[in-house]
Design an enzyme around this catalytic site. Sequence first.
Site, mmCIF file in Angstrom:
data_model
loop_
_atom_site.group_PDB
_atom_site.id
_atom_site.type_symbol
_atom_site.label_atom_id
_atom_site.label_comp_id
_atom_site.label_asym_id
_atom_site.label_seq_id
_atom_site.Cartn_x
_atom_site.Cartn_y
_atom_site.Cartn_z
ATOM 1 N N ARG A 107 0.873 -1.157 0.000
ATOM 2 C CA ARG A 107 0.000 0.000 0.000
ATOM 3 C C ARG A 107 0.912 1.209 0.000
ATOM 4 O O ARG A 107 1.835 1.283 0.805
ATOM 5 C CB ARG A 107 -0.853 -0.041 1.264
ATOM 6 N N GLY A 166 -1.760 4.139 -4.171
ATOM 7 C CA GLY A 166 -2.832 3.159 -4.175
ATOM 8 C C GLY A 166 -2.377 1.846 -3.577
ATOM 9 O O GLY A 166 -1.290 1.738 -3.013
ATOM 10 N N THR A 167 -3.224 0.855 -3.732
ATOM 11 C CA THR A 167 -2.957 -0.450 -3.140
ATOM 12 C C THR A 167 -2.475 -1.411 -4.214
ATOM 13 O O THR A 167 -2.918 -1.344 -5.359
ATOM 14 C CB THR A 167 -4.252 -0.999 -2.502
ATOM 15 N N ASP A 202 9.909 10.000 -4.456
ATOM 16 C CA ASP A 202 9.601 9.208 -3.261
ATOM 17 C C ASP A 202 10.551 8.017 -3.163
ATOM 18 O O ASP A 202 10.137 6.869 -3.107
ATOM 19 C CB ASP A 202 8.134 8.754 -3.290
#
Length: 797
Positions: free
Chosen positions: A517, A521-522, A634
């Site tokens: 996750r 999103g997952t 990220d």
Amino acid sequence: MEALRLLFLFLLGPTVALALTHKLPSLKPGLSLSVEKEGQLLVSPEGSFSSGFYRVGTNVYCYAIWFTNSAEKTVVWMANRDRPVNGKGSRLTLHRNGNLVLTDADGSIVWSTDTFSDGEVEVQLLETGNLVLINQAKEVIWESFDFPTDTLLPTQPLTRNTSLVSMRSRDTFSSGFYRFQFDDNNLLNLVYDGPVVSSVYWPLTVFFSRRTPYNSTKIAALNNMGRFRSSDNLKFNASDYGVGPKRRLTLDYDGILRLYSLDELTGIWEIAWLPSGVDACLVHGLCGEYGVCRYNPLPSCACPDGFDRNDPSDWTKGCSPSFNMSCAPAELGFMELLHTDYFGYDLNSYNIGISLEACKNACLNDCTCKGFGYALDGQGQCYPKRYLLNGYHMPDTAMIMHIKVPKGIMASQAGGEKLRTYDQLNCSTPEIVLRNINAGAENPNKNWYMKYLISFAGSVAVIEIVFIGLGWWFVFRKRIREELVNMGYIVLAMGFKHFTFGELKRATRNFREEIGRGGFGTVYKGVLDDKRIVAVKRLEGIILQGDSEFWAEVSIIGKINHRNLVKMWGFCAENDDKLLVYEYLENGSLDKILFSADSAMRLGWEQRYNIAIGTAKGLSYLHEECLEWVLHCDVKPQNILLDDHLEPKVTDFGLSKLFKDTNDMGFSRVRGTRGYLAPEWMINLRINAKADVYSYGVVLLELLTGKRASGFNLATAEGSGHNQMVQWFRLKIQEQELEEVIDPRLEKRCHKKEVQRMVRVALLCVEDDRDTRPAMSKVVELLVGEEELVPNEEMTD
Ligand SMILES: *[C@@H]1O[C@H](CO)[C@@H](O)[C@H](O)[C@H]1NC(C)=O
Ligand SMILES: *[C@@H]1O[C@H](CO)[C@@H](O)[C@H](O)[C@H]1NC(C)=O
Ligand SMILES: *[C@@H]1O[C@H](CO)[C@@H](O)[C@H](O)[C@H]1NC(C)=O
Ligand SMILES: *[C@@H]1O[C@H](CO)[C@@H](O)[C@H](O)[C@H]1NC(C)=O
Ligand SMILES: *[C@@H]1O[C@H](CO)[C@@H](O)[C@H](O)[C@H]1NC(C)=O
């Protein structure tokens, strides 16, 4: 008396002759040009272009503009090419209300500009070949440049509203099926837009070219020097670049776009540019349904055995079976055509690892399947097809086409060439074909294919991967895949696929197994129909609204291909469901292993160093080598996945663009994860690649120390822009306490020089001043290092 008459004739003579080729500078209100007076022409100021009634057949005419000085009248524009007018009584009239109208013999209006003006207007033919309606204020109220037919002249823009449409055939001026236009992805392409189907045949691929779908301006033009530029970054120069020759860019009736330059001495048009990768047999729609094109040596069409031509004068109508086709599998079999394939129209877009038998059965049991392509190359690629169109025969292809036929037919056709004699196409002008296709190459197809390969050259890594990993044929096959119906190049390149939601729901067993996750999103684990294990990411949040925008972005990510980046295999965009399909990596993410309490999972120094280098290579590729610059934003261990050999692959890159919270000034809100954020995130600086370098530096600290950045007190730290872990680490190094900070689980079994190198690099990467941080490519260099590495010596001091 007689003398007077002679004198009269003598004086009148020249006037009469003049009237026969009466050159007008302009057409005034209330006046007409009449079809009977063929010599009555509007001529541009310096005479380059003429405009008048042009004979297109016995007693039928069109109002046209053509080059005055070419050996054969070369038409560049027509007012009404789909509706010619009678050779008697038709006229072009400029009405006093400002409307320019073309009427047929019976007075019916065939074409008009639909313009209106209170004041005086006039029609002029400009030196550029543009026919304009000008009002008293000298404003252009209508121009033929806004309504191109098959030709674009220098300075004439091609816009979102306009396209070039080919002539129907060599002698038929009416609109044909080929178009040159901007597509929904803002890219210029060549499309066969036939009565039944439509498909893109150029560009073969936008991957590895410099074309971009981002610029939605949609404008292209050729300038007077012979340079063509388009908002999608398609650029080319005439081979005789420079001011001088008259030029035209024409989409010829054979579907090939050509830039021509006029040789004023001979009046002959020379080809000054051709799109690479397009030659006659690759143009779609040439030989019609079931028809197969091949170089013989000129492009020629043939019907497979058991099929007959539909129209002996028109190959585009294709072939029909001479037998009745049933739908019962038991009565059907397949006829094989070696080295042959039909472009596009696959029933299932992409199947690998299917046996020939299974492929046959799938086609037999589907009534709409007309045949399938299959190559006996061990890949097991099966392409069942709904239509057999755009057929071509190439000695180089390993593809074998299997055409569905009744069993009886096969028996009678055993052995030998399965294609009826090839008929030379009366398509391209022969000398053009010769120059274009046979220039310097014995095998035109090979030549074409090499050109294609050369266009890859920028991306050596990709070529390597493709060649070593997938094999030659796969590349070839992929190129064809890219041409799929309308979707053009985006789908299936590098195995990139557009999945349906149903497919992914099935693959993930209704999103049962969650494996991660993240910010976007997952992630779920799934198994595709072809048994490939995938990670399916279901995007959540505010996603780009426009589907074409989404496609464009995703296709950019999809074409990124690097050993240290997780490969995206496809996507799904159905209404609000946006999903991305990635390769699945068995070992999960770095954080799970690095911070695991389970000592069996421990990473040794060698693995850690390798992960550092691989990650740096992946990021460096994103930052510097991709066609599109990609910032990750990220970087953290959760986004570094490990394969079975613990080789790192960075994931989650390029996704920030899919979300609407970016603006022209960069990112409007913080994207990354606390603990890894560069200080500039806090001070609203425009974010650049150095922010990723900082986060990467923090990951290096984690690899060195085995501690989580998130384990430090973040609450107080972030606001001030100071990273607690970085500060702690700096302090320890200043105090010469290196040994104390190195992960105790490494049990001192480290390579001393490598540790020092990694510490040095990490500290550089986490510099507060981003200009002092090295670029990722520099990081790779620093880590790989020049000094010779001695295998694992014990750390002594
Ligand atoms: C295209 O057409 C639209 C409406 O038909 C018009 O508003 C627009 O200005 C045109 N664009 C160009 C570049 O001609
Ligand atoms: C889009 O293309 C036009 C015309 O080529 C150019 O002027 C413009 O700067 C481009 N826009 C972007 C964002 O690249
Ligand atoms: C076209 O020629 C001009 C001038 O020589 C050059 O600057 C430009 O790069 C060329 N463009 C292409 C696409 O070759
Ligand atoms: C095909 O079927 C039609 C009627 O359904 C029949 O008239 C015709 O003779 C058949 N043709 C062949 C080649 O069997
Ligand atoms: C091609 O054109 C020539 C004359 O231009 C004609 O004699 C020949 O029959 C044509 N061939 C085909 C296949 O249509």
